[in-house]
Design a protein around this motif. Structure first.
Motif, mmCIF file in Angstrom:
data_model
loop_
_atom_site.group_PDB
_atom_site.id
_atom_site.type_symbol
_atom_site.label_atom_id
_atom_site.label_comp_id
_atom_site.label_asym_id
_atom_site.label_seq_id
_atom_site.Cartn_x
_atom_site.Cartn_y
_atom_site.Cartn_z
ATOM 1 N N SER A 54 5.960 54.456 -16.112
ATOM 2 C CA SER A 54 6.083 54.674 -14.935
ATOM 3 C C SER A 54 6.068 53.995 -14.002
ATOM 4 O O SER A 54 5.807 52.695 -14.145
ATOM 5 N N VAL A 55 6.424 53.934 -12.991
ATOM 6 C CA VAL A 55 6.780 53.127 -11.642
ATOM 7 C C VAL A 55 5.239 52.307 -11.021
ATOM 8 O O VAL A 55 4.229 53.820 -10.723
ATOM 9 N N MET A 56 4.842 51.465 -11.595
ATOM 10 C CA MET A 56 3.958 50.855 -10.902
ATOM 11 C C MET A 56 3.490 50.399 -9.498
ATOM 12 O O MET A 56 5.249 50.063 -9.566
ATOM 13 N N ILE A 57 2.725 50.348 -8.496
ATOM 14 C CA ILE A 57 3.179 50.547 -7.030
ATOM 15 C C ILE A 57 3.377 48.639 -6.637
ATOM 16 O O ILE A 57 4.395 48.232 -6.204
ATOM 17 N N PRO A 58 2.891 47.497 -7.734
ATOM 18 C CA PRO A 58 3.448 46.304 -7.244
ATOM 19 C C PRO A 58 5.038 46.479 -7.161
ATOM 20 O O PRO A 58 5.366 45.675 -7.030
ATOM 21 N N GLY A 59 5.385 47.091 -8.693
ATOM 22 C CA GLY A 59 6.958 46.991 -8.460
ATOM 23 C C GLY A 59 7.919 47.293 -7.547
ATOM 24 O O GLY A 59 8.716 47.800 -7.509
ATOM 25 N N GLN B 257 20.929 52.767 -19.002
ATOM 26 C CA GLN B 257 20.629 52.435 -20.028
ATOM 27 C C GLN B 257 19.213 51.303 -20.924
ATOM 28 O O GLN B 257 19.112 50.858 -19.214
ATOM 29 N N LYS B 258 18.992 51.735 -21.285
ATOM 30 C CA LYS B 258 18.033 50.986 -21.840
ATOM 31 C C LYS B 258 19.023 49.325 -22.429
ATOM 32 O O LYS B 258 19.682 49.358 -23.151
ATOM 33 N N ASP B 259 17.751 48.296 -22.064
ATOM 34 C CA ASP B 259 17.983 46.998 -22.408
ATOM 35 C C ASP B 259 19.537 46.505 -21.775
ATOM 36 O O ASP B 259 19.696 45.419 -21.492
ATOM 37 N N LEU B 260 19.049 47.276 -20.255
ATOM 38 C CA LEU B 260 20.187 46.492 -19.709
ATOM 39 C C LEU B 260 20.143 45.612 -19.286
ATOM 40 O O LEU B 260 20.710 44.445 -18.399
ATOM 41 N N TYR B 261 18.721 45.665 -17.883
ATOM 42 C CA TYR B 261 18.285 44.405 -17.354
ATOM 43 C C TYR B 261 17.101 44.089 -18.175
ATOM 44 O O TYR B 261 16.967 44.610 -19.369
ATOM 45 N N PRO B 262 16.971 42.664 -17.575
ATOM 46 C CA PRO B 262 15.706 41.726 -18.586
ATOM 47 C C PRO B 262 14.545 42.508 -18.853
ATOM 48 O O PRO B 262 13.688 42.811 -18.033
ATOM 49 N N ARG B 263 14.475 42.187 -20.206
ATOM 50 C CA ARG B 263 12.634 42.723 -20.628
ATOM 51 C C ARG B 263 11.971 42.207 -20.259
ATOM 52 O O ARG B 263 11.752 40.554 -20.232
ATOM 53 N N SER B 264 10.524 42.506 -19.560
ATOM 54 C CA SER B 264 9.426 41.362 -18.784
ATOM 55 C C SER B 264 8.407 42.056 -19.126
ATOM 56 O O SER B 264 7.267 41.889 -18.061
ATOM 57 N N TRP B 265 8.136 42.930 -20.198
ATOM 58 C CA TRP B 265 7.093 43.564 -21.171
ATOM 59 C C TRP B 265 6.934 43.455 -21.672
ATOM 60 O O TRP B 265 8.110 43.409 -22.591
ATOM 61 N N LYS B 266 5.701 44.082 -22.244
ATOM 62 C CA LYS B 266 5.473 44.086 -23.867
ATOM 63 C C LYS B 266 5.026 44.621 -24.194
ATOM 64 O O LYS B 266 4.715 45.283 -23.648
ATOM 65 N N CYS C 79 21.241 61.623 -2.197
ATOM 66 C CA CYS C 79 21.078 61.803 -0.972
ATOM 67 C C CYS C 79 19.958 62.369 -0.437
ATOM 68 O O CYS C 79 19.470 62.407 0.668
ATOM 69 N N GLY C 80 20.222 63.346 -0.948
ATOM 70 C CA GLY C 80 19.186 65.033 -0.609
ATOM 71 C C GLY C 80 17.549 64.936 -0.779
ATOM 72 O O GLY C 80 17.189 65.582 -0.436
ATOM 73 N N ILE C 81 17.476 63.076 -1.899
ATOM 74 C CA ILE C 81 15.496 63.339 -1.967
ATOM 75 C C ILE C 81 15.550 61.672 -1.349
ATOM 76 O O ILE C 81 15.520 60.998 -1.944
ATOM 77 N N PRO C 82 13.986 62.147 -1.203
ATOM 78 C CA PRO C 82 13.618 60.361 -0.651
ATOM 79 C C PRO C 82 13.941 60.071 -1.639
ATOM 80 O O PRO C 82 13.518 59.856 -3.105
ATOM 81 N N LYS C 83 14.261 58.440 -1.799
ATOM 82 C CA LYS C 83 14.138 57.266 -2.744
ATOM 83 C C LYS C 83 13.000 56.095 -2.370
ATOM 84 O O LYS C 83 12.942 55.764 -1.796
ATOM 85 N N ILE C 84 12.970 55.664 -3.990
ATOM 86 C CA ILE C 84 12.172 54.404 -4.003
ATOM 87 C C ILE C 84 12.978 52.937 -4.326
ATOM 88 O O ILE C 84 14.413 53.685 -5.347
ATOM 89 N N VAL C 85 13.223 51.879 -3.755
ATOM 90 C CA VAL C 85 13.686 50.923 -4.903
ATOM 91 C C VAL C 85 12.696 49.806 -5.989
ATOM 92 O O VAL C 85 11.779 49.540 -5.057
ATOM 93 N N ILE C 86 13.264 49.496 -6.613
ATOM 94 C CA ILE C 86 12.344 49.199 -7.524
ATOM 95 C C ILE C 86 12.461 47.488 -7.560
ATOM 96 O O ILE C 86 14.043 46.866 -7.717
ATOM 97 N N ASP C 87 12.006 46.717 -8.129
ATOM 98 C CA ASP C 87 11.737 45.099 -8.486
ATOM 99 C C ASP C 87 13.014 44.932 -10.145
ATOM 100 O O ASP C 87 12.735 45.798 -11.040
ATOM 101 N N ASP C 88 13.328 44.613 -10.092
ATOM 102 C CA ASP C 88 14.021 43.870 -11.519
ATOM 103 C C ASP C 88 13.468 44.027 -12.594
ATOM 104 O O ASP C 88 13.762 44.456 -14.041
ATOM 105 N N ASN C 89 13.126 43.646 -12.615
ATOM 106 C CA ASN C 89 11.794 43.770 -13.744
ATOM 107 C C ASN C 89 10.716 44.592 -13.955
ATOM 108 O O ASN C 89 11.020 44.270 -15.202
ATOM 109 N N ALA C 90 11.273 46.153 -13.272
ATOM 110 C CA ALA C 90 10.421 47.002 -13.466
ATOM 111 C C ALA C 90 11.370 47.744 -13.983
ATOM 112 O O ALA C 90 10.827 48.260 -15.059
#
Length: 243
Positions: free
Chosen positions: A177-182, A234-243, A157-168
């Motif tokens: 790193s967080v890429m701009i398209p995500g 946690q790792k692998d909690l969301y589907p992997r969409s990267w290679k 709550c005390g810092i700026p935030k971003i929301v990312i797509d589930d695929n990222a």
């Protein structure tokens, strides 16, 4: 206190702004108006050398006092409310105020009433924690424990935030790193700021350092935006969409 992955962000909570209630004892009789004028001199950027008994090197440094208020006086006692950046020594403010008064002063009592967004209203006693834990373990009643535990996302709550797509999400869980398209949505931040990274559901993914200003995101189509500093999900909690 943090549990499991929340321990990774406790350092950022302790580095947030602090607020204190302080009792200062002046070593001579002094008029309230004069004391108030001296106290107000400590508002803003100040030089401060840590006290002799401290856990850091006694080097002269800058500290920012956001607010300092004389609440009341009684005989030679003064009750102060001070809001400042972390690392500011309240007892040194009292000592230095005594020097300006010409007769000396020292801190008698100190109570922290806020750390970042967390205030005294968020506090519970260890006895309450113990009783809630007993009810959960022995009676399978988790009601009291749920009142005590808060989501680690509250620390964002005390810092700026971003929301990312589930695929990222999973890529960041592995340190990418967080890429701009995500990026789906964002609050205002500047290059170098600490930024909280959230999923579409509001889950904490990581905290990272901004590599660009938020005002430039709309005009950019690719590239890195945030470099993760501590991964929370946690790792692998969301589907992997990267290679």
């Amino acid at each position: 206190m943090g549990l499991e992955n929340a321990t990774k962000i406790m350092n950022y909570v302790t580095e947030a702004g602090k607020e204190y209630i302080c009792v200062m004892q002046v070593h001579c009789d002094i008029e309230k108006d004069l004391l108030k004028s001296i106290i107000e001199k400590f508002k803003g950027k100040i030089y401060q050398r840590p006290p002799v008994r401290s856990s850091v090197k006694r080097r002269l440094r800058f500290r920012t006092v956001n607010e300092i208020e004389l609440l009341e006086t009684y005989n030679r006692m003064a009750l102060l409310r001070i809001s400042s950046e972390p690392g500011t020594y309240m007892r040194k403010i009292c000592h230095d105020a005594g020097i300006l008064l010409g007769c000396g002063a020292h801190m008698r009592e100190l109570r922290r009433i806020r750390s970042g967004i967390f205030t005294e209203k968020n506090l519970v006693t260890l006895q309450e924690v113990s009783e809630a834990l007993y009810m959960w373990k022995s009676c399978k009643d988790e009601e009291d424990l749920r009142k005590i535990l808060i989501p680690m996302e509250m620390a964002f709550c005390g810092i700026p935030k971003i929301v990312i797509d589930d695929n990222a999400v999973d890529a960041i869980a592995y340190g990418a790193s967080v890429m701009i398209p995500g990026i789906v949505a964002f609050q205002n931040f500047k290059k170098g700021d600490l930024v909280g990274i959230l999923t579409l559901k509001g889950e904490a993914v990581a905290v990272g350092i901004a590599l660009v200003d938020s005002k430039n995101l709309s005009s950019l189509e690719k590239g890195e935006a945030i470099k993760p500093k501590r991964v929370l999900i946690q790792k692998d909690l969301y589907p992997r969409s990267w290679k």
